[in-house]
Design an enzyme around this catalytic site. Structure first.
Site, mmCIF file in Angstrom:
data_model
loop_
_atom_site.group_PDB
_atom_site.id
_atom_site.type_symbol
_atom_site.label_atom_id
_atom_site.label_comp_id
_atom_site.label_asym_id
_atom_site.label_seq_id
_atom_site.Cartn_x
_atom_site.Cartn_y
_atom_site.Cartn_z
ATOM 1 N N ASP A 160 0.942 -1.172 -0.049
ATOM 2 C CA ASP A 160 0.019 0.046 -0.159
ATOM 3 C C ASP A 160 1.016 1.397 0.138
ATOM 4 O O ASP A 160 2.115 1.226 -0.050
ATOM 5 C CB ASP A 160 -1.066 -0.244 1.399
ATOM 6 N N TRP A 194 -3.042 3.385 -5.865
ATOM 7 C CA TRP A 194 -4.403 4.039 -6.333
ATOM 8 C C TRP A 194 -4.149 4.642 -7.689
ATOM 9 O O TRP A 194 -4.986 5.831 -7.884
ATOM 10 C CB TRP A 194 -4.790 4.881 -5.269
ATOM 11 N N GLY A 195 -3.068 4.424 -8.480
ATOM 12 C CA GLY A 195 -3.127 5.282 -9.904
ATOM 13 C C GLY A 195 -2.544 6.703 -9.735
ATOM 14 O O GLY A 195 -2.106 7.168 -10.776
ATOM 15 N N ASP A 215 -10.220 3.473 -3.639
ATOM 16 C CA ASP A 215 -10.782 2.551 -3.245
ATOM 17 C C ASP A 215 -12.262 2.058 -3.660
ATOM 18 O O ASP A 215 -12.825 3.339 -3.498
ATOM 19 C CB ASP A 215 -10.633 2.349 -1.659
HETATM 20 C C1 GLA Z 1 -6.130 1.361 1.335
HETATM 21 C C2 GLA Z 1 -6.084 0.538 0.240
HETATM 22 C C3 GLA Z 1 -7.103 -0.658 0.673
HETATM 23 C C4 GLA Z 1 -6.958 -1.406 1.905
HETATM 24 C C5 GLA Z 1 -6.881 -0.366 3.037
HETATM 25 C C6 GLA Z 1 -6.226 -0.799 4.316
HETATM 26 O O1 GLA Z 1 -7.250 2.102 1.353
HETATM 27 O O2 GLA Z 1 -6.457 0.987 -0.907
HETATM 28 O O3 GLA Z 1 -7.432 -1.692 -0.510
HETATM 29 O O4 GLA Z 1 -5.760 -2.073 1.746
HETATM 30 O O5 GLA Z 1 -5.957 0.693 2.833
HETATM 31 O O6 GLA Z 1 -6.068 -0.231 5.424
#
Ligand code: GLA
Length: 399
Positions: A160, A194-195, A215
């Site tokens: 992440d 996230w791009g 997300d």
């Molecule tokens: C981010 C990621 C999610 C998830 C959360 C966990 O938002 O994009 O997919 O893994 O963190 O905290």
């Protein structure tokens, strides 16, 4: 000439043709990731969409058991991935530990259990000093963590992007990619930034899949604070089709099928669109307590086959008339998957011509409906049918 064109396309940030695997620009760059991984979009289950930080050993074991007993594993969903919040503190030598209350048996024993069920095991970390859920991240511990994961038997790492400060994404992900490779264990590497820094332009030799958007949340359309509705994600992920291919996929985030925020028709659309986009199919529901309708969606083997098709080409939208859309995904052997999407609240008649799917008008084709599981009469030239509100019809067509 072809090489020059590809380099120019790369420099200009233009997609090079992905239809022809031999012209894949990423083939020009030596791969950092372990060879042969994720040749089709990864399939599995991840704890986040349903359980969030409320994840523990018992939930993961129960899910793995259910993946076997319900046929989910045998439909191809192999990776069982624990997302955020499994972590305890780092020990005195800096090694990461598991949360002792939630995972009293430790991660290694859990991974062994998952493997004993014929499944593969995945974990989550973060390129910053803390994860999004405020657990220890991997920054400064990349090689140490990669060795720990390998020793535990980790097969998949989701990485992440929270709390990364001024880090450069390409550098940070390449560092962990190198660390995973040095661990000696083949580990699928899932980038989750996230791009933000357009990973589709640089990540094909760093990881196996990269999130293209923020997300998802369990909703048909429309954003909510930091999250996006299903169709919002579709619209952002669709234009990136030229960048996907075997070993390196666009990731429009995990499935919400069965989590209760959409109707079954909407979940069929969600699942079908993910398959058309050659997206990773990572179930995000409570597999041990799913309804028959959810099971029928997640286990639609004909739609899964569209996702997993060995040509590895991401499908795209070829027509949009307001709420009515036509999508095409070329399949191995010259077949096509076709998706008709009705975004509207009323039933709609949606059709297309053979010219739009790259077939000669006179070609008389076989047509199979992949949700009704039945063959339709052969035909040539055009096809049209009624599509329910917020629904899809998915066809497999071949000459
Ligand atoms: C981010 C990621 C999610 C998830 C959360 C966990 O938002 O994009 O997919 O893994 O963190 O905290």
């Amino acid at each position: 000439m072809r090489l020059l064109a590809l380099l120019a396309a790369l420099l200009l940030g233009q997609p090079a043709l992905a239809q022809d695997a031999s012209s894949d620009p990423n083939k020009l760059i030596p791969a950092r990731t372990a060879k042969g991984l994720a040749q089709s979009p990864p399939m599995g289950w991840n704890s986040w969409n349903k359980f969030g930080c409320d994840v523990n050993e018992e939930t993961v074991r129960r899910t793995a058991d259910a993946m076997v007993s319900t046929g989910v594993r045998d439909a191809g969903y192999f990776y069982v991935v624990i997302d955020d919040c499994w972590h305890g503190p780092r020990d005195a030598q800096g090694f990461i530990t598991a949360d002792a209350k939630r995972f009293p048996g430790g991660i290694k024993a859990l991974a062994d259990y998952i493997h004993s069920k014929g499944l593969k095991f995945g974990l989550y970390s973060d390129a910053g000093r803390r994860t999004c859920g405020d657990r220890p991240g991997s920054q400064g511990h990349e090689y140490q963590d990669a060795l720990t994961y390998a020793a535990w038997g980790v097969d998949y790492l989701k990485y992440d992007w929270c709390n990364t400060g001024t880090r450069n994404a390409e550098e940070a992900y390449a560092l962990m990619s190198d660390a995973l490779k040095a661990s000696g264990r083949p580990i699928v590497f899932s980038l989750c930034e996230w791009g933000n820094s357009k990973p589709w332009l640089w990540a094909a030799n760093v990881g196996n899949l990269w999130r293209t958007t923020g997300d998802i949340y369990d909703h048909w359309q429309g954003p909510r604070t930091y999250s996006l509705g299903m169709l919002d994600i579709v619209d952002r992920n669709e234009p990136l089709w030229p960048y996907a291919g075997p070993g390196h996929w666009n990731d429009p985030d995990m499935l919400e099928v069965g989590n209760g925020g959409m109707t079954d028709a909407e979940y069929r659309a969600h699942f079908s669109l993910w398959a058309m986009m050659a997206a990773p199919l990572i179930a995000g529901n409570d597999v041990a307590n799913m309804s028959d309708a959810t099971r029928a969606i997640l286990l639609n083997k004909e739609v899964i086959a569209v996702d997993q098709d060995r040509l590895g080409v991401q499908g795209r939208r070829v027509r949009k008339d307001g709420d009515k859309e036509v999508w095409v995904k070329p399949l191995a052997g010259g077949a096509r998957a076709i998706l008709l999407l009705n975004r509207g609240a009323a039933p709609a008649e949606i059709g297309f011509g053979w010219d739009e799917i790259g077939y000669p008008a006179r070609l008389k084709t076989r047509i199979r409906d992949l949700w009704q599981h039945k063959n339709l009469p052969r035909r040539a030239g055009t096809f049209s049918t009624a599509v329910q509100p917020h629904g899809v019809v998915v066809l497999r067509i071949e000459g």
